[in-house]
Design an enzyme around this catalytic site. Structure first.
Site, PDB file in Angstrom:
ATOM      1  N   CYS A 259       0.987  -0.853   0.039  1.00 38.53           N
ATOM      2  CA  CYS A 259       0.392  -0.155  -0.066  1.00 38.53           C
ATOM      3  C   CYS A 259       0.754   1.354   0.137  1.00 38.53           C
ATOM      4  CB  CYS A 259      -0.611  -0.730   1.562  1.00 38.53           C
ATOM      5  SG  CYS A 259      -2.019   1.320   1.184  1.00 38.53           S
TER       6      CYS A 259
ATOM      7  N   HIS B  35      -3.565  -5.085   1.230  1.00 41.10           N
ATOM      8  CA  HIS B  35      -2.894  -5.002   2.249  1.00 41.10           C
ATOM      9  C   HIS B  35      -2.738  -6.904   2.306  1.00 41.10           C
ATOM     10  CE1 HIS B  35      -2.053  -1.226   4.265  1.00 41.10           C
ATOM     11  NE2 HIS B  35      -3.627  -1.028   3.539  1.00 41.10           N
TER      12      HIS B  35
ATOM     13  N   GLU C 186      -1.182  -8.950   4.022  1.00 39.14           N
ATOM     14  CA  GLU C 186      -1.366  -9.436   5.462  1.00 39.14           C
ATOM     15  C   GLU C 186      -2.873  -9.725   6.350  1.00 39.14           C
ATOM     16  OE1 GLU C 186      -1.962  -4.978   6.103  1.00 39.14           O
ATOM     17  OE2 GLU C 186      -0.614  -6.121   4.470  1.00 39.14           O
TER      18      GLU C 186
END
Length: 228
Positions: free
Chosen positions: A115, A210, A212
């Site tokens: 990002c 993202h 994660e």
């Protein structure tokens, strides 16, 4: 079993964070980042903002580098006027992470920008950013999701060959690509969702979303494989 690749992950630096009875300045990183690194077979090391002069020596001790998400990049970094929609600057973090990025690019250490990290990679290569984009962060503080389509033949497509829905939360994006960078994925509205640097000495990828926050670990697995 051999040693796990050491993956440095940049962090936030917040003036007031709370835990227990304490409220103090803190270097912060969402736990999802080290979990993502661990699931991919790496060992995460937090890299809070520091003197940019130490960036090259820091990167030299790493097997891979992740520039994490976070606040808007200061428009001064790409010589633009600040938009009213751009958030407060994090100048100490900008300077540190730009120095880390440049050191990784110079030495060929595998690099993943997440990002803000993708946006900063673009800036480090001389590109510019759209300072406000509608539709990619619809609810404040809540991750959304939309489809991204890989560009065939890219590094990203090699890891994730099909169109996927990814966790997303951003309001800025690539405007003019930096020198040598190429698009590696797009959203349906044409927004560049991933970039890479084919001419780099090592593995270099930036993703606008993202990873994660999702269950698809293939991007991080590819990065850790390159680091190992």
């Amino acid at each position: 079993m051999g040693a796990r690749p050491l993956i440095g992950v940049s962090t936030y630096l917040e003036t007031a964070a709370r835990w227990g009875v304490w409220e103090l300045e803190a270097a912060l990183l969402p736990a999802a980042y080290p979990r993502m690194v661990r699931r991919a077979g790496g060992l995460a090391a937090m890299l809070p903002p520091d003197d940019p002069a130490h960036a090259a020596a820091t990167v030299a001790r790493l097997d891979g580098l992740v520039i994490a998400g976070g606040p808007d990049v200061d428009p001064a970094c790409y010589r633009a006027e600040r938009s009213p929609r751009t958030g407060p600057p994090a100048r100490e973090r900008d300077a540190w992470e730009l120095a880390l990025l440049r050191a990784a690019l110079e030495t060929g250490v595998p690099l993943l920008g997440v990002c803000r990290g993708m946006q900063l990679l673009n800036v480090a290569c001389g590109g510019t950013l759209v300072q406000h984009l509608e539709g990619h962060a619809e609810v404040v503080g809540v991750f959304g999701g939309h489809a991204v389509k890989p560009v065939p033949g890219t590094l990203y497509a090699g890891a994730v060959p099909e169109e996927t829905v990814v966790p997303t939360y951003h309001h800025q994006a690539v405007e003019r690509l930096g020198t040598g960078l190429v698009p590696a994925a797009h959203a349906a509205d044409g927004t560049i969702e991933a970039i890479e640097l084919p001419s780099a000495r090592g593995w270099v990828l930036g993703v606008q979303w993202h990873p994660e926050m999702g269950d698809d670990g293939r991007v991080m697995e590819a990065m850790v494989a390159a680091a190992g």
